[in-house]
Scaffold this active site. Sequence first.
Site, PDB file in Angstrom:
ATOM      1  N   LYS A  16       0.837  -1.209   0.000  1.00  0.00           N
ATOM      2  CA  LYS A  16       0.000   0.000   0.000  1.00  0.00           C
ATOM      3  C   LYS A  16       0.859   1.242   0.000  1.00  0.00           C
ATOM      4  CE  LYS A  16       0.999   1.151   4.433  1.00  0.00           C
ATOM      5  NZ  LYS A  16       1.708   2.389   4.810  1.00  0.00           N
ATOM      6  N   ASP A  59      -2.031  -2.222  10.018  1.00  0.00           N
ATOM      7  CA  ASP A  59      -2.180  -2.244   8.568  1.00  0.00           C
ATOM      8  C   ASP A  59      -2.752  -3.555   8.039  1.00  0.00           C
ATOM      9  OD1 ASP A  59      -1.206   0.327   8.193  1.00  0.00           O
ATOM     10  OD2 ASP A  59       0.863  -0.326   7.856  1.00  0.00           O
TER      11      ASP A  59
END
Length: 317
Positions: A15, A156
Amino acid sequence: MVDFLEHVDAVAHGKVNLHLGVGDVRPDGYHELVSVFQSLSVHDEVSVTVVDTGVGGVSSLAVRGVGGGGGVPTDNTNLAWRAVDLVVGAYRDRGHRELPVVDVGIRKGIPVAGGMAGGSADAAAALLAAEAVLAPAYGGLGAAALRELACRLGSDVPFTLVGGTMLGTGRGEQLVPVLSRGTYHWVLALNSKGLSTPVVFSKLDQMRAERELPRAGGTERILAALARGDVAEVADALVNDLQAPATSLLPALRRTLDAGKRAGALAGIVSGSGPTCAFLCADAAAAAEVADALIDDGVTSAVTTATGPAAGAYIKG
């Protein structure tokens, strides 16, 4: 004999934080975060292979790929290992006792310690793979249970499980989908000197105690730009509160960011806690030109291109 799947491969993507606002440290030691995540095409693959039955848990973990997997733990401190153990524990809590011993393999495509959630992606893929191994015998845990396990593993991991473009709050684990139009073209400039996420957060706290630092502010601009699919507006709205401490700890990153902008990137930003620098470009051709220029300038140890948003974690067909 219990009917497990003998081998499963799963994929999860890295990401970039389009917006990362970091609040002050909370009483629990975490920072309140406001983040807009975008998953990228760069990814890791995690395999889970049954080697024995009747005990349950991970026997060994091997890593290969980017940098030979250097710096990735191969013991039970690895998030993928912990993810498999959590899945096994969840089935044991449901009363299932005949559980397999497995080997875990990780093929790295996401930079190690690069601020792109590589370890979290491994954990997300491992959650899916471990569930897929056990589901034929005992049924699936379900999306809600996997999400709860993901939250236990790290801030995350929930995002890398679902992918796409999301607004994250809390520690980053409270997710809301974001309307995002179009495809975004990125150049990722890697750095062989990894940065520790806790050290970067600690440096931010230190810098804020010493002087007033600009803060990311609200997400209105980035959310509006994504909804319109205007890449130039998205580039103009990129912000990361961790960029200041990351560049303070590793000043060479400033040269990398400057070089990418000179080469024609619309904008450059430190990805998460760094040290990967992510450059948003107008299109694929511009990204290829920026990547070549960064290599020629010698300001990065390696470079790759990626597109976003990408899918969440999935079982490889």
